[in-house]
Write a protein that holds these residues in place. Structure first.
Motif, PDB file in Angstrom:
ATOM      1  N   VAL A 160       0.873  -1.173   0.000  1.00 55.52           N
ATOM      2  CA  VAL A 160       0.000   0.000   0.000  1.00 55.52           C
ATOM      3  C   VAL A 160       0.912   1.226   0.000  1.00 55.52           C
ATOM      4  N   LEU A 161       0.806   2.029  -1.038  1.00 60.39           N
ATOM      5  CA  LEU A 161       1.587   3.260  -1.140  1.00 60.39           C
ATOM      6  C   LEU A 161       0.695   4.408  -0.702  1.00 60.39           C
ATOM      7  N   VAL A 162       1.103   5.095   0.367  1.00 65.94           N
ATOM      8  CA  VAL A 162       0.291   6.154   0.956  1.00 65.94           C
ATOM      9  C   VAL A 162       0.690   7.504   0.354  1.00 65.94           C
ATOM     10  N   VAL A 163      -0.318   8.267  -0.068  1.00 63.13           N
ATOM     11  CA  VAL A 163      -0.115   9.601  -0.633  1.00 63.13           C
ATOM     12  C   VAL A 163      -0.915  10.590   0.210  1.00 63.13           C
ATOM     13  N   SER A 164      -0.339  11.727   0.511  1.00 63.19           N
ATOM     14  CA  SER A 164      -1.058  12.745   1.275  1.00 63.19           C
ATOM     15  C   SER A 164      -2.026  13.486   0.363  1.00 63.19           C
ATOM     16  N   ALA A 165      -3.277  13.646   0.813  1.00 63.19           N
ATOM     17  CA  ALA A 165      -4.266  14.393   0.037  1.00 63.19           C
ATOM     18  C   ALA A 165      -3.958  15.883   0.027  1.00 63.19           C
ATOM     19  N   VAL A 166      -3.088  16.326   0.917  1.00 65.68           N
ATOM     20  CA  VAL A 166      -2.728  17.744   0.993  1.00 65.68           C
ATOM     21  C   VAL A 166      -1.486  18.030   0.157  1.00 65.68           C
ATOM     22  N   VAL A 198      -4.932   7.458  -0.557  1.00 71.73           N
ATOM     23  CA  VAL A 198      -4.773   8.905  -0.419  1.00 71.73           C
ATOM     24  C   VAL A 198      -5.290   9.288   0.959  1.00 71.73           C
ATOM     25  N   ASN A 199      -4.379   9.617   1.843  1.00 72.68           N
ATOM     26  CA  ASN A 199      -4.667   9.853   3.258  1.00 72.68           C
ATOM     27  C   ASN A 199      -4.917  11.350   3.518  1.00 72.68           C
ATOM     28  N   LYS A 200      -5.432  11.633   4.689  1.00 75.34           N
ATOM     29  CA  LYS A 200      -5.592  13.008   5.192  1.00 75.34           C
ATOM     30  C   LYS A 200      -6.655  13.803   4.433  1.00 75.34           C
ATOM     31  N   ILE A 201      -7.749  13.138   4.003  1.00 78.81           N
ATOM     32  CA  ILE A 201      -8.800  13.899   3.321  1.00 78.81           C
ATOM     33  C   ILE A 201      -9.529  14.832   4.283  1.00 78.81           C
ATOM     34  N   ASP A 202      -9.289  14.643   5.592  1.00 85.25           N
ATOM     35  CA  ASP A 202      -9.923  15.511   6.584  1.00 85.25           C
ATOM     36  C   ASP A 202      -9.114  16.782   6.851  1.00 85.25           C
ATOM     37  N   ARG A 203      -7.938  16.892   6.262  1.00 84.72           N
ATOM     38  CA  ARG A 203      -7.073  18.049   6.520  1.00 84.72           C
ATOM     39  C   ARG A 203      -7.407  19.205   5.575  1.00 84.72           C
ATOM     40  N   ARG A 204      -7.219  20.420   6.078  1.00 80.67           N
ATOM     41  CA  ARG A 204      -7.429  21.596   5.246  1.00 80.67           C
ATOM     42  C   ARG A 204      -6.472  21.557   4.052  1.00 80.67           C
ATOM     43  N   GLY A 205      -6.988  21.849   2.887  1.00 80.54           N
ATOM     44  CA  GLY A 205      -6.160  21.823   1.683  1.00 80.54           C
ATOM     45  C   GLY A 205      -6.191  20.498   0.951  1.00 80.54           C
ATOM     46  N   ALA A 206      -6.955  19.523   1.457  1.00 76.68           N
ATOM     47  CA  ALA A 206      -7.025  18.214   0.800  1.00 76.68           C
ATOM     48  C   ALA A 206      -7.699  18.340  -0.562  1.00 76.68           C
ATOM     49  N   GLY A 207      -7.229  17.544  -1.514  1.00 73.08           N
ATOM     50  CA  GLY A 207      -7.791  17.564  -2.860  1.00 73.08           C
ATOM     51  C   GLY A 207      -8.220  16.180  -3.304  1.00 73.08           C
ATOM     52  N   SER A 224      -2.401  14.388 -10.407  1.00 68.46           N
ATOM     53  CA  SER A 224      -0.978  14.303 -10.062  1.00 68.46           C
ATOM     54  C   SER A 224      -0.490  12.857 -10.082  1.00 68.46           C
ATOM     55  N   ILE A 225      -1.313  11.933  -9.597  1.00 67.71           N
ATOM     56  CA  ILE A 225      -0.942  10.514  -9.607  1.00 67.71           C
ATOM     57  C   ILE A 225      -0.796  10.021 -11.040  1.00 67.71           C
ATOM     58  N   ARG A 226      -1.766  10.392 -11.885  1.00 63.83           N
ATOM     59  CA  ARG A 226      -1.690   9.952 -13.285  1.00 63.83           C
ATOM     60  C   ARG A 226      -0.461  10.515 -13.988  1.00 63.83           C
ATOM     61  N   ALA A 227      -0.138  11.773 -13.701  1.00 66.72           N
ATOM     62  CA  ALA A 227       0.958  12.432 -14.404  1.00 66.72           C
ATOM     63  C   ALA A 227       2.313  12.039 -13.854  1.00 66.72           C
ATOM     64  N   PRO A 229      -5.533   0.213  -8.014  1.00 69.11           N
ATOM     65  CA  PRO A 229      -6.708   0.841  -7.414  1.00 69.11           C
ATOM     66  C   PRO A 229      -6.308   1.952  -6.439  1.00 69.11           C
ATOM     67  N   VAL A 230      -7.099   3.036  -6.416  1.00 65.48           N
ATOM     68  CA  VAL A 230      -6.812   4.181  -5.549  1.00 65.48           C
ATOM     69  C   VAL A 230      -7.971   4.372  -4.580  1.00 65.48           C
ATOM     70  N   TYR A 231      -7.662   4.389  -3.288  1.00 66.69           N
ATOM     71  CA  TYR A 231      -8.653   4.602  -2.238  1.00 66.69           C
ATOM     72  C   TYR A 231      -8.374   5.950  -1.561  1.00 66.69           C
ATOM     73  N   PHE A 232      -9.435   6.626  -1.134  1.00 72.89           N
ATOM     74  CA  PHE A 232      -9.311   7.881  -0.400  1.00 72.89           C
ATOM     75  C   PHE A 232      -9.805   7.669   1.026  1.00 72.89           C
ATOM     76  N   GLY A 233      -9.200   8.376   1.978  1.00 71.34           N
ATOM     77  CA  GLY A 233      -9.654   8.247   3.349  1.00 71.34           C
ATOM     78  C   GLY A 233      -8.800   9.010   4.323  1.00 71.34           C
ATOM     79  N   SER A 234      -8.967   8.692   5.595  1.00 74.13           N
ATOM     80  CA  SER A 234      -8.218   9.351   6.669  1.00 74.13           C
ATOM     81  C   SER A 234      -7.879   8.330   7.743  1.00 74.13           C
ATOM     82  N   ALA A 235      -6.603   8.193   8.032  1.00 70.70           N
ATOM     83  CA  ALA A 235      -6.187   7.284   9.092  1.00 70.70           C
ATOM     84  C   ALA A 235      -6.622   7.801  10.458  1.00 70.70           C
ATOM     85  N   VAL A 236      -6.789   9.114  10.584  1.00 70.24           N
ATOM     86  CA  VAL A 236      -7.163   9.707  11.872  1.00 70.24           C
ATOM     87  C   VAL A 236      -8.631   9.459  12.180  1.00 70.24           C
TER      88      VAL A 236
END
Length: 657
Positions: free
Chosen positions: A96-102, A127-136, A143-146, A217-224
C-alpha cells in the motif's frame, strides 16, 4: 490460513504509521489507536522514533482479515533510511503506497512507485488526510496519473474534503476502469465489443490485473478519522495476492532484518518462501556456506509474534541461534540473488569520539549498527585510530549520533561529510615481480594486468596461467588480495570496474634440508602471495592511470516560474547543470545533475529562493570525472603499497636476498 505479507510505504509524514494503527484497530488487534505525536504507536518502538516522530526501522505487526493473516510491515519514509525499505521489498506479496491528500505526490513517492513497478509488486494507493485543510481529490488524481502512473482505478469519491466529516463513497470502481483494464485484458475488451460485459467480469479483471501489478486501485480516506479504511481493507483482502509456496518443499527463505536481543544475541527476521523450518533444525545460510542451528522461533500472527515450533512457507518469523547471520542472507536454497534496488550511499564522514569514549567500545557499537544496516559501510583506519561511516544524508548522521548516545552511552561528533568517490582506469597497465629478483623479498612470482571494464560490471579476476601449475590456495590468495587492494586505488578510492588478469606465477614447493623439518625460508606460503600482490597491482595501476570520479545526483525542481531567475545562479554556484526546463502554467520544472556533496545545500537554500513553494527530488545518477578544484584524496587504511619501503617495513622483516 492464507498469509499476505504487506508493505506500507510512503513519503515521510504521509501517514504510514497512523494508517498502520488504524488498520490494527479496525481489525480488532488493538483497543486504542496510538499516536505518532504521543509516541505510543505499535510499530515505532525505538525511543528515538518516538522522540522524533519518524519511522527509522521497519517493524512487523499482524492482523486477521477474513480468511487471511496479514503481516503488515511499516517502513521508513525519509530517504536517508531507504536501505530499510530496500530489504523489505524482497519479501512482500503486495504493498500500500500512501499519498497525502494535501501535499500530493512527493519526491519519495515517485522513487518508491518506480521501484514497486520495476519489481512488479502489486500495489494499492491510499490517499490519506482527506480531513485536513487543503485536501484535494481531482488534483491528487491528476498528479498521480501524471507523476506516478496513468494505470489507476479510483475506487470511490471523496466528499466533505478538509473537514472532520470528510467521507469516501464507494464506486464507481471497476466500471470506471474499463479503458485502463481493456489495455491489459483482451477478454474484457472482447466482452465490451460483443456487449456481454458484466460487473462480475470487470471485478475479476480488476483483481487479476492488480495482482499482476498492471493497474493500481486508488482509495481515499483518513487514518485519523477512519474514513475509507474499511474500503481499503476490503481491497487488500480481495485484490492483493496471498503468499504461495509449498510447506513440504525445500527450505528457502530470506533474512530482511537483524536486531540484537536483550542479551546481545542476534535475532533474524525471515520470510519463508518454501518449506518448513523447525526449532533445532540446522540450516545453511549466506553465500559462503555457513550454517547454524535454530534455537528458537517466534512466528507473527495475531498482532505480534508468538513462540512456535516451526515457521512455514509464506510466514514471517524471528529466529534465534544463527550467530553469523546477515541481512540479505538466504536460508536453505537461495530463491534468487539478493540485489540492491536503490543506489548505495554516496557520502562519508569520520566518527569522532567524545571525552572519555573508548575507541574500542565505539568500534564495537558501530559494527553492531552496520550489522543492522548493511548499506552503512564501516572503514577503520588502524594507523589513525579512526572509523568512517558511509551515509545517505545528514538526518541519518543525526540518528547514528543519537543511537550511539541512547543505546550505548557513547558521546560522538562527526567531521564534515564528504562525497564517496571512485577511481576508474584510464587504460591498460601490467607489472610482474619474480622470486629473488629486483629486491623481491617474497618467495612468489606474481604478474598482473589491469584493463578497464564497463561501468557496473564489477571486478573480474582471470588467469592466463594454468590453474594446476601451482597450489590452488596460492591462486586464491592472489585473487582475494587483488579484490581487497582495489578498495583503495592510487588516490585512496575504490576501483570498482576492471578486469585483472594473472599473467605470471611462480613458487618454491614445500621443502627442507635433509633430515630436518619444514623450512619457511625455502618454501612459499600464502603469506608470500598476499604480501607481493599489492605491490604488483599498484604498479599496474600506475601504468594504467586512474581518474577520480565523484557521485552525481539527478535532480528535479518544481518551483514558481518567476523564481527561475533566482534559481539558476545558485544552481551554477553549486556545480549543478540544468539540462531541461519545462514551463507549465505558472510553474517551471528543472531537471539536471548536481554533485552529491551539494544536494543537502541545495535543499536548504531552495525554500528561500522559491518562497517555500519549491520541491526538490534527487537520486543517485552516476559517477562523473572530477573536473574542478584539486583531485580529492582519501587517507589510506592499509600498509600503503604505493610506498614500497614503508610497505615492506610494515609487512615483512625479510627485505633482502
Amino acid at each position: 490460513m492464507h498469509v499476505l505479507n504487506l508493505g506500507i510505504l510512503a513519503h515521510v509524514d504521509a501517514g504510514k504509521t497512523s494508517l498502520t494503527e488504524r488498520l490494527l484497530h479496525s481489525a480488532g488487534v488493538i483497543d486504542e489507536i496510538g499516536s505518532v505525536d504521543d509516541g505510543n504507536t505499535r510499530t515505532d518502538t525505538l525511543a528515538l522514533e518516538r522522540q522524533r516522530g519518524i519511522t527509522i526501522k521497519s517493524a512487523v505487526v499482524s492482523f486477521p482479515l477474513g480468511g487471511v493473516t496479514v503481516n503488515l510491515i511499516d517502513t521508513p519514509g525519509h530517504p536517508d533510511f531507504i536501505a530499510e525499505v530496500e530489504r523489505v521489498l524482497g519479501v512482500l506479496d503486495g504493498a500500500v503506497l500512501v499519498v497525502s491528500a494535501v501535499e500530493g505526490v512527493q519526491a519519495q513517492t515517485r522513487v518508491l512507485m518506480r521501484t514497486l513497478q520495476r519489481l512488479r509488486i502489486p500495489t494499492l494507493l491510499f490517499v490519506n488526510k482527506i480531513d485536513r485543510r487543503g485536501a484535494g481529490y481531482e488534483t491528487v488524481l491528476r498528479s498521480i496519473r501524471a507523476r506516478l502512473t496513468p494505470a489507476i482505478v479510483p475506487m470511490g469519491t471523496a466528499t466533505g474534503l478538509g473537514t472532520r466529516a470528510a467521507r469516501c463513497t464507494p464506486g464507481p470502481g471497476p466500471a470506471a476502469a474499463l479503458d485502463v483494464l481493456a489495455d491489459h485484458d483482451d477478454t474484457l475488451l472482447s466482452a465490451y465489443v460483443e456487449n456481454t460485459l458484466t460487473d462480475a467480469l470487470l471485478r475479476t479483471s480488476l483483481a487479476a490485473r492488480t495482482r499482476e501489478a498492471l493497474v493500481h486501485p486508488v482509495y481515499f480516506g483518513s487514518a485519523v478519522t477512519g474514513a475509507g479504511v474499511d474500503a481499503l481493507l476490503t481491497g487488500i483482502e480481495e485484490l492483493l495476492p496471498t503468499a504461495d509456496g509449498e510447506a513440504d518443499g525445500p527450505v528457502s527463505g530470506t533474512v530482511f532484518k537483524v536486531e540484537r536481543g536483550p542479551a546481545g544475541e542476534k535475532v533474524a527476521y525471515a520470510r519463508m518462501f518454501s518449506g518448513t523450518l523447525r526449532t533445532r533444525d540446522r540450516v545453511p545460510f549466506g553465500a559462503d556456506g555457513a550454517d547454524g542451528r535454530v534455537t528458537a522461533i517466534s512466528v507473527f500472527g495475531h498482532g505480534t509474534d508468538t513462540s512456535g515450533e516451526a515457521v512455514r512457507a509464506g510466514q514471517i518469523a524471528r529466529l534465534w541461534g544463527l550467530g553469523d547471520i546477515r541481512i540479505g542472507d538466504a536460508l536453505g536454497e537461495p530463491r534468487k540473488a539478493y540485489e540492491h534496488v536503490f543506489a548505495p550511499p554516496t557520502l562519508e564522514t569520520v566518527v569522532v569520539p567524545g571525552p572519555g569514549v573508548h575507541r574500542g567500545a565505539l568500534h564495537l557499537a558501530l559494527t553492531q549498527l552496520a550489522e543492522q544496516d548493511p548499506l552503512i559501510g564501516l572503514r577503520h583506519d588502524e594507523r589513525r585510530q579512526e572509523t568512517s561511516v558511509s551515509l545517505y544524508g545528514e538526518v541519518q548522521k543525526e540518528v547514528v549520533q543519537a543511537t550511539l548516545a541512547d543505546e550505548y552511552g557513547l558521546d560522538v561528533t562527526f567531521r564534515e561529510t564528504t562525497p564517496l568517490c571512485v577511481e576508474r582506469l584510464l587504460g591498460t597497465g601490467q607489472a610482474v615481480e619474480f622470486i629473488k629478483k629486483d629486491a623481491n623479498p617474497f618467495l612468489a612470482t606474481v604478474g598482473l594486468r589491469v584493463d578497464p571494464a564497463p561501468v557496473g560490471s564489477g571486478v573480474v579476476f582471470r588467469l592466463e596461467v594454468e590453474l594446476g601449475s601451482m597450489p590452488y590456495a596460492f591462486f586464491k590468495a592472489v585473487e582475494d588480495t587483488v579484490r581487497a587492494t582495489l578498495d583503495q586505488g592510487l588516490h585512496g578510492w575504490q576501483v570498482p570496474d576492471c578486469v585483472v588478469t594473472m599473467t605470471h606465477k611462480g613458487y618454491w614447493p614445500r621443502q627442507s634440508h635433509a633430515h630436518q623439518g619444514f623450512d619457511k625460508s625455502m618454501s612459499s606460503t600464502g603469506a608470500d602471495f598476499r604480501g607481493l600482490t599489492p605491490l604488483v597491482l599498484v604498479a599496474a595501476l600506475r601504468q594504467a592511470g586512474t581518474r577520480v570520479h565523484e557521485p552525481m545526483h539527478r535532480f528535479r525542481i518544481e518551483a514558481p516560474a518567476d523564481t527561475l531567475g533566482a534559481l539558476l545562479p545558485v544552481l551554477a554556484g553549486l556545480g549543478a547543470v540544468p539540462e531541461t526546463t519545462l514551463n507549465r502554467d505558472d510553474t517551471c520544472v528543472l531537471e539536471g545533475t548536481v554533485p552529491a556533496a551539494r544536494v543537502h545545500a541545495l535543499g536548504q537554500r531552495l525554500p528561500g529562493l522559491t518562497r517555500g513553494e519549491g520541491e526538490l527530488e534527487s537520486a543517485f545518477a552516476h559517477y562523473a570525472p572530477v573536473t574542478h578544484g584539486t583531485v580529492p584524496e582519501r587517507p589510506r587504511t592499509d600498509h600503503n603499497p604505493l610506498n614500497r619501503k614503508e610497505y615492506l617495513l610494515n609487512v615483512t622483516r625479510r627485505v633482502g636476498g
